[in-house]
Design a protein around this motif. Structure first.
Motif, mmCIF file in Angstrom:
data_model
loop_
_atom_site.group_PDB
_atom_site.id
_atom_site.type_symbol
_atom_site.label_atom_id
_atom_site.label_comp_id
_atom_site.label_asym_id
_atom_site.label_seq_id
_atom_site.Cartn_x
_atom_site.Cartn_y
_atom_site.Cartn_z
ATOM 1 N N VAL A 1 -43.848 -48.310 16.904
ATOM 2 C CA VAL A 1 -44.258 -47.767 15.496
ATOM 3 C C VAL A 1 -45.603 -48.256 15.026
ATOM 4 O O VAL A 1 -46.578 -47.488 14.817
ATOM 5 N N ILE A 2 -45.961 -49.356 15.375
ATOM 6 C CA ILE A 2 -47.312 -50.008 15.043
ATOM 7 C C ILE A 2 -48.339 -49.292 15.894
ATOM 8 O O ILE A 2 -49.466 -48.868 15.338
ATOM 9 N N VAL A 3 -48.198 -49.152 17.010
ATOM 10 C CA VAL A 3 -49.296 -48.261 18.054
ATOM 11 C C VAL A 3 -49.387 -46.871 17.408
ATOM 12 O O VAL A 3 -50.360 -46.558 17.315
ATOM 13 N N ALA A 4 -48.092 -46.253 17.180
ATOM 14 C CA ALA A 4 -48.506 -45.054 16.720
ATOM 15 C C ALA A 4 -49.175 -44.913 15.268
ATOM 16 O O ALA A 4 -50.180 -43.849 15.055
ATOM 17 N N VAL A 5 -48.846 -45.919 14.357
ATOM 18 C CA VAL A 5 -49.475 -45.890 12.982
ATOM 19 C C VAL A 5 -50.984 -46.185 13.426
ATOM 20 O O VAL A 5 -51.963 -45.440 12.731
ATOM 21 N N SER A 6 -51.486 -47.183 14.150
ATOM 22 C CA SER A 6 -52.610 -47.517 14.332
ATOM 23 C C SER A 6 -53.274 -46.425 15.222
ATOM 24 O O SER A 6 -54.512 -46.352 14.687
ATOM 25 N N ALA A 7 -52.974 -45.739 15.947
ATOM 26 C CA ALA A 7 -53.630 -44.339 16.494
ATOM 27 C C ALA A 7 -53.845 -43.582 15.356
ATOM 28 O O ALA A 7 -54.780 -42.707 15.483
ATOM 29 N N GLU A 8 -52.913 -43.393 14.597
ATOM 30 C CA GLU A 8 -53.113 -42.064 13.543
ATOM 31 C C GLU A 8 -54.128 -42.527 12.590
ATOM 32 O O GLU A 8 -54.842 -41.606 12.062
ATOM 33 N N THR A 9 -54.110 -43.689 12.270
ATOM 34 C CA THR A 9 -54.940 -44.199 10.931
ATOM 35 C C THR A 9 -56.212 -45.232 11.489
ATOM 36 O O THR A 9 -57.255 -45.116 10.784
ATOM 37 N N GLY A 10 -56.310 -45.301 12.751
ATOM 38 C CA GLY A 10 -57.443 -45.938 13.254
ATOM 39 C C GLY A 10 -57.430 -47.675 12.855
ATOM 40 O O GLY A 10 -58.507 -48.280 13.042
ATOM 41 N N LYS B 1 -46.908 -60.253 4.308
ATOM 42 C CA LYS B 1 -45.856 -59.664 5.097
ATOM 43 C C LYS B 1 -45.386 -58.439 4.019
ATOM 44 O O LYS B 1 -45.088 -58.730 3.039
ATOM 45 N N ILE B 2 -45.003 -57.221 4.705
ATOM 46 C CA ILE B 2 -44.445 -56.129 4.273
ATOM 47 C C ILE B 2 -43.158 -55.949 4.557
ATOM 48 O O ILE B 2 -42.494 -55.116 4.135
ATOM 49 N N GLY B 3 -42.665 -56.642 5.696
ATOM 50 C CA GLY B 3 -41.189 -56.354 5.840
ATOM 51 C C GLY B 3 -40.783 -57.128 7.365
ATOM 52 O O GLY B 3 -41.809 -57.436 7.952
ATOM 53 N N TYR B 4 -39.701 -57.088 7.565
ATOM 54 C CA TYR B 4 -39.327 -57.660 9.015
ATOM 55 C C TYR B 4 -37.965 -57.077 9.353
ATOM 56 O O TYR B 4 -37.331 -56.055 8.634
ATOM 57 N N TRP B 5 -37.772 -57.235 10.428
ATOM 58 C CA TRP B 5 -36.648 -56.573 11.292
ATOM 59 C C TRP B 5 -37.106 -55.077 11.900
ATOM 60 O O TRP B 5 -37.004 -54.715 12.843
ATOM 61 N N VAL B 6 -36.914 -54.269 10.715
ATOM 62 C CA VAL B 6 -37.233 -52.974 10.885
ATOM 63 C C VAL B 6 -38.312 -52.212 9.697
ATOM 64 O O VAL B 6 -37.826 -52.329 8.409
ATOM 65 N N VAL B 7 -39.401 -52.022 10.193
ATOM 66 C CA VAL B 7 -40.488 -51.490 9.153
ATOM 67 C C VAL B 7 -40.996 -50.224 9.674
ATOM 68 O O VAL B 7 -41.356 -49.902 10.719
ATOM 69 N N THR B 8 -40.687 -49.207 8.601
ATOM 70 C CA THR B 8 -40.873 -47.829 9.187
ATOM 71 C C THR B 8 -42.487 -47.513 9.131
ATOM 72 O O THR B 8 -43.244 -48.231 8.416
ATOM 73 N N ALA B 9 -42.734 -46.438 9.702
ATOM 74 C CA ALA B 9 -44.366 -46.071 9.995
ATOM 75 C C ALA B 9 -44.840 -45.891 8.463
ATOM 76 O O ALA B 9 -45.806 -46.118 8.060
ATOM 77 N N GLN B 10 -44.127 -45.212 7.426
ATOM 78 C CA GLN B 10 -44.265 -44.822 6.377
ATOM 79 C C GLN B 10 -44.654 -46.114 5.702
ATOM 80 O O GLN B 10 -45.559 -46.109 4.904
ATOM 81 N N GLN B 11 -43.776 -47.157 5.657
ATOM 82 C CA GLN B 11 -44.293 -48.444 4.920
ATOM 83 C C GLN B 11 -45.496 -49.114 5.243
ATOM 84 O O GLN B 11 -46.262 -49.605 4.620
ATOM 85 N N ILE B 12 -45.814 -49.040 6.654
ATOM 86 C CA ILE B 12 -46.883 -49.533 7.065
ATOM 87 C C ILE B 12 -48.244 -48.489 6.690
ATOM 88 O O ILE B 12 -49.148 -49.222 6.129
ATOM 89 N N ARG B 13 -48.192 -47.328 6.780
ATOM 90 C CA ARG B 13 -49.103 -46.646 6.063
ATOM 91 C C ARG B 13 -49.274 -46.623 4.803
ATOM 92 O O ARG B 13 -50.306 -46.778 4.123
ATOM 93 N N ASP B 14 -48.250 -46.692 3.864
ATOM 94 C CA ASP B 14 -48.348 -46.979 2.600
ATOM 95 C C ASP B 14 -49.046 -48.193 2.169
ATOM 96 O O ASP B 14 -49.827 -48.636 1.288
ATOM 97 N N ALA B 15 -48.775 -49.446 2.928
ATOM 98 C CA ALA B 15 -49.245 -50.520 2.816
ATOM 99 C C ALA B 15 -50.768 -50.431 3.209
ATOM 100 O O ALA B 15 -51.539 -51.288 2.643
#
Length: 85
Positions: free
Chosen positions: A21-30, A61-75
């Motif tokens: 998920v992080i790799v995908a968000v990172s690629a999308e957002t830079g 820390k924005i979350g643990y166990w399962v953090v969605t791509a949208q939660q990461i984008r929002d943060a």
């Protein structure tokens, strides 16, 4: 300095899923990202052992166990105004 940090441990299937998920968000957002392991640091182990994988944005820390791509984008969008858990 990485904007997104994944704190995990070897052999953790949830960590593998979260990394994808992080790799995908990172690629999308830079956004830059790094991965740290609780097995490499007593401080990380003390703080995060029961919360692996944990996701931080700008060292908050924005979350643990399962953090969605949208939660990461929002943060990422909120930047330093992220409210810690």
């Amino acid at each position: 300095m990485a904007r997104i940090t994944l704190i995990g441990k070897p052999g953790c299937h949830l960590c593998d899923d979260q990394r994808a998920v992080i790799v995908a968000v990172s690629a999308e957002t830079g956004a830059t990202w790094e991965e740290l392991s609780v097995t490499d640091s007593p401080e990380l182990a003390d703080e995060y052992w029961l919360e692996v994988p944990a996701v931080l944005v700008d060292d908050i820390k924005i979350g643990y166990w399962v953090v969605t791509a949208q939660q990461i984008r929002d943060a990422l969008d909120r930047g330093s105004t992220v409210t810690p858990l």
